[in-house]
Scaffold this motif. Sequence first.
Motif, PDB file in Angstrom:
ATOM      1  N   SER A  34       0.769  -1.117   0.113  1.00  0.00           N
ATOM      2  CA  SER A  34       0.040  -0.107   0.058  1.00  0.00           C
ATOM      3  C   SER A  34       0.866   1.302  -0.042  1.00  0.00           C
ATOM      4  N   GLN A  35       1.936   1.231  -0.541  1.00  0.00           N
ATOM      5  CA  GLN A  35       3.033   2.302  -0.627  1.00  0.00           C
ATOM      6  C   GLN A  35       2.199   3.614  -1.017  1.00  0.00           C
ATOM      7  N   SER A  36       1.553   3.745  -2.083  1.00  0.00           N
ATOM      8  CA  SER A  36       1.065   4.796  -2.640  1.00  0.00           C
ATOM      9  C   SER A  36      -0.339   5.312  -1.787  1.00  0.00           C
ATOM     10  N   LEU A  37      -0.839   4.335  -1.143  1.00  0.00           N
ATOM     11  CA  LEU A  37      -2.275   4.562  -0.250  1.00  0.00           C
ATOM     12  C   LEU A  37      -1.994   5.304   0.721  1.00  0.00           C
ATOM     13  N   GLN A  38      -2.181   6.651   0.929  1.00  0.00           N
ATOM     14  CA  GLN A  38      -1.923   7.538   1.965  1.00  0.00           C
ATOM     15  C   GLN A  38      -2.970   7.528   3.093  1.00  0.00           C
ATOM     16  N   VAL A 330     -13.396   7.533   0.657  1.00  0.00           N
ATOM     17  CA  VAL A 330     -12.466   8.411   0.190  1.00  0.00           C
ATOM     18  C   VAL A 330     -11.050   8.060   0.246  1.00  0.00           C
ATOM     19  N   VAL A 331     -10.280   8.215  -0.633  1.00  0.00           N
ATOM     20  CA  VAL A 331      -9.002   7.834  -0.538  1.00  0.00           C
ATOM     21  C   VAL A 331      -7.878   8.722  -1.155  1.00  0.00           C
ATOM     22  N   LEU A 332      -6.813   8.730  -0.282  1.00  0.00           N
ATOM     23  CA  LEU A 332      -5.779   9.860  -0.839  1.00  0.00           C
ATOM     24  C   LEU A 332      -4.501   9.067  -0.923  1.00  0.00           C
ATOM     25  N   TRP A 333      -4.395   9.169  -2.120  1.00  0.00           N
ATOM     26  CA  TRP A 333      -3.106   8.402  -2.677  1.00  0.00           C
ATOM     27  C   TRP A 333      -2.163   9.448  -2.831  1.00  0.00           C
ATOM     28  N   ASN A 334      -0.574   8.972  -2.798  1.00  0.00           N
ATOM     29  CA  ASN A 334       0.601   9.719  -3.074  1.00  0.00           C
ATOM     30  C   ASN A 334       1.451   9.066  -4.120  1.00  0.00           C
ATOM     31  N   LEU A 335       1.416   9.362  -5.198  1.00  0.00           N
ATOM     32  CA  LEU A 335       2.083   8.544  -6.214  1.00  0.00           C
ATOM     33  C   LEU A 335       3.671   8.757  -6.395  1.00  0.00           C
ATOM     34  N   ALA A 336       4.126   9.736  -5.678  1.00  0.00           N
ATOM     35  CA  ALA A 336       5.515   9.902  -5.260  1.00  0.00           C
ATOM     36  C   ALA A 336       6.017   9.869  -3.780  1.00  0.00           C
ATOM     37  N   ALA A 337       5.022   9.147  -3.137  1.00  0.00           N
ATOM     38  CA  ALA A 337       5.478   8.772  -1.850  1.00  0.00           C
ATOM     39  C   ALA A 337       6.803   8.094  -1.407  1.00  0.00           C
ATOM     40  N   ILE A 656      -3.427   5.370   8.227  1.00  0.00           N
ATOM     41  CA  ILE A 656      -4.047   5.125   7.010  1.00  0.00           C
ATOM     42  C   ILE A 656      -5.488   4.761   7.063  1.00  0.00           C
ATOM     43  N   VAL A 657      -5.974   3.980   8.079  1.00  0.00           N
ATOM     44  CA  VAL A 657      -7.340   3.620   8.098  1.00  0.00           C
ATOM     45  C   VAL A 657      -8.124   4.610   8.721  1.00  0.00           C
ATOM     46  N   GLN A 658      -7.651   5.400   9.488  1.00  0.00           N
ATOM     47  CA  GLN A 658      -8.334   6.698  10.158  1.00  0.00           C
ATOM     48  C   GLN A 658      -9.828   6.338  10.931  1.00  0.00           C
ATOM     49  N   ARG A 659      -9.731   4.952  11.473  1.00  0.00           N
ATOM     50  CA  ARG A 659     -10.993   4.643  12.164  1.00  0.00           C
ATOM     51  C   ARG A 659     -10.663   3.375  12.811  1.00  0.00           C
ATOM     52  N   ASP A 684      -9.958   8.852  14.808  1.00  0.00           N
ATOM     53  CA  ASP A 684     -10.759   9.880  13.888  1.00  0.00           C
ATOM     54  C   ASP A 684      -9.767  11.068  13.842  1.00  0.00           C
ATOM     55  N   LYS A 685      -8.605  10.829  14.224  1.00  0.00           N
ATOM     56  CA  LYS A 685      -7.448  11.861  13.930  1.00  0.00           C
ATOM     57  C   LYS A 685      -7.094  11.962  12.612  1.00  0.00           C
ATOM     58  N   ASN A 686      -7.059  12.824  11.754  1.00  0.00           N
ATOM     59  CA  ASN A 686      -6.746  12.507  10.349  1.00  0.00           C
ATOM     60  C   ASN A 686      -5.637  13.572   9.793  1.00  0.00           C
ATOM     61  N   ASP A 687      -4.736  14.002  10.843  1.00  0.00           N
ATOM     62  CA  ASP A 687      -3.788  14.924  10.268  1.00  0.00           C
ATOM     63  C   ASP A 687      -2.436  13.884   9.916  1.00  0.00           C
ATOM     64  N   LEU A 688      -2.149  13.975   8.512  1.00  0.00           N
ATOM     65  CA  LEU A 688      -1.367  12.944   8.056  1.00  0.00           C
ATOM     66  C   LEU A 688      -0.033  13.539   7.716  1.00  0.00           C
ATOM     67  N   THR A 689       0.545  14.565   8.716  1.00  0.00           N
ATOM     68  CA  THR A 689       1.735  15.108   8.458  1.00  0.00           C
ATOM     69  C   THR A 689       2.778  14.432   8.493  1.00  0.00           C
ATOM     70  N   ASP A 690       2.732  13.692   9.647  1.00  0.00           N
ATOM     71  CA  ASP A 690       3.834  12.806   9.990  1.00  0.00           C
ATOM     72  C   ASP A 690       4.073  11.182   9.568  1.00  0.00           C
ATOM     73  N   LEU A 691       2.890  11.221   8.817  1.00  0.00           N
ATOM     74  CA  LEU A 691       2.936   9.599   8.040  1.00  0.00           C
ATOM     75  C   LEU A 691       3.991   9.242   7.597  1.00  0.00           C
ATOM     76  N   GLY A 692       4.502   7.994   8.085  1.00  0.00           N
ATOM     77  CA  GLY A 692       5.626   7.415   7.285  1.00  0.00           C
ATOM     78  C   GLY A 692       7.019   7.815   7.842  1.00  0.00           C
ATOM     79  N   LYS A 693       7.087   8.811   8.927  1.00  0.00           N
ATOM     80  CA  LYS A 693       8.226   9.213   9.599  1.00  0.00           C
ATOM     81  C   LYS A 693       8.835   8.217  10.670  1.00  0.00           C
TER      82      LYS A 693
END
Length: 695
Positions: A34-38, A330-337, A656-659, A684-693
């Motif tokens: 799920s690399q591109s699935l943010q 609703v899915v947010l993808w990042n193709l350059a992640a 990723i799942v946010q729930r 329910d917290k959906n700030d993804l700023t630090d996702l993947g760090k």
Amino acid sequence: EGPRDIALLLALQAERTYDTAEARSSLLGLLEESQSLQAFLPGHKGLVTAVAYSPDGSTFATAGRDKIFLWEAATGKRLDPPLVGHSGRILGLAFKDRSTLASCGDDQTIQIWQVGSHQRLQAPQKVDLKLSNLAFSPDGSLLAAISGKSIYLWDYPSLRLRDKTLSHASWVSSLAFRRDGVLASSSGDTITLWNPALGTKISSFSAPRDGKAHQILALAFSPRAGSQVLASAGEDGTVRLWNSTTGEPLGEPGEAHGDMVTSLAFSQDGRRLASAGRDHVIHLWDVEKEQWDSSNRHPVQTLLGQGRAIWALAFGADGHLVSGGDEGAVVLWNLAAPSRFIAKARGVTGEIDSVVFSPNGQTLFAGGKDGTLWEWDTVSQQVREKAPAHTGRIAALALQRQSLISAGGEDGRILLWDSTDLRKAPQQFERSTDSNAIPIGSLALSSDKRIVAAGDDASNGSDGRVRLWRTDTRQFLGELAHRIPGLGALALDPHGKLLATGNLRGEIQLWDVQSRRPVGKPLKGDDLNILNITSLAFNPKGDILASSRGDNTVWLWSMKSRQPLLGSPLTGAKGYVTNLSFSPEGDRIAASSLDGTVLLWDVKSRSAIGTGLKGEGSLLNVAFHPEDDSLVSGTDQSLLLFDLHYAILQAMACKIVQRDLTEAERGRFLHRDLFYGKVCPDGDKNDLTDLGKGL
């Protein structure tokens, strides 16, 4: 291809219920795939019917049954409150600019919103028509929308309905504006081009009739300046490209979706086209040539994970993509992640041919192709020291308490360094070089740190000499009794009593270190043992020897029976295996490969852990951190760090799942007689700023 949010939640629940290698492998594998699935973005109930990005890419909007959500594109943070005002399904969204959004639906209104204040700019415009597929003209002076067999046009900002209606013979399914203001529409299998300013038809053309129904359901124009390319897709799952001026198809379309395609979107630079529909997947196509040919008739990437029918797509900036569909997804993808698990060691440059950790894991030593010896602080994540060590590459490194041993892959020297201060001049091992100065290809250190063995590099014409030394005195102990033509790998058992060698003929021989004579016959697993041995490693107990072969398999050998465990190899590597490493507990084994992947297996179950950690470039070696769940690998480009701390994997999954699992999902998938707590308590917290760090 199922819903990745449910799969991740079940993997988390499985690990909390029974902490097994299989449970952890399931979670790691899902995250790898799920690399591109943010993120899944929560809020909508039921069908998500429309999505749109603002022109500057800073915000995107999603719409469903009766409300519109705005989202911060950079973080995925929902910008509450929602836009509430429609009394029915919202079937069209369109940004005029970054601050103005228009919406329409089956409540027969057009509504204009001020994005910053979340308020309407004017009273809803009653139109007495159920509307869908709303779009602004490129200059923002017109709004177009579909109702039944017609396209209606309104002046903006007055929202005065124009007299001329763009009528069709059958129901209109989609529309799109070209950069020069020309409007395209689809009805059945026919595409029509219009001059909306005059309300007149320019031309029309149809998809080839090949015996299959082809109702067109989606249109998109390339955003490139001067481009005439129009993409269409629909009922037969095929994506077509057209010259919108001539109506000629641009090549033969290739691979099709498994079901109807409902949405198309071009990237902002026009180099990629995304298509999605009822088969739950998003295909990404290379359309830089602006035509189909043998080089691009198959998707360059397929995004899996939404797991539901997709009805809307929109491209943002910097490779971001948002999709909406069934069940409020609703899915947010990042193709350059960048990889969630991988980071580059800052400051370390060039090809890294050898790596070793200090006992506490706070220091990492790396040997470069150019002969540079790097000392990297894993706590501060900074280069602590670097020293010119050898002429040419450093083929191998080993750490003996406070001393670091380096072997030259070209100058043939074996050096002993003070690991606390690389600025001090190293001491050379006795007789480690002679007049021939044969390059060293492999180095092995016993776990008790008393014995070191070095094998000459077979690729440089060596006849397979293997020499041994005491590490404390650097005293030369002698050579093995026989030379090993095609020597490719060495390993010393933890007790310093047995040495294993592997050669290009696939032979693994055990040697008694004290007598330096062979012990028994070569290890043989099957009729294919003629394949070259690429790496050897003993587990910490010394009762298992791992070997990798030229067919990309890894074999585990019992030192008691001298036979392969269960008689079959570990599989999954797609590229040439360059190095093997056991975890400190010996329960896992890692393999690096030239295809840029690290493979992991659970030793007890012999099952793969995940599907492979994808790095960058060719991976030349791999080593486990001595005290935690992380790995390091030197590549032909840099030094990579892989962070597999399970707490971090859990946090990634929950971001990723946010729930959490719903009551219906718990009833469907979990045992009713057991109590299960929340797996993502802050879902329910959906700030993804630090996702993947992770590092």
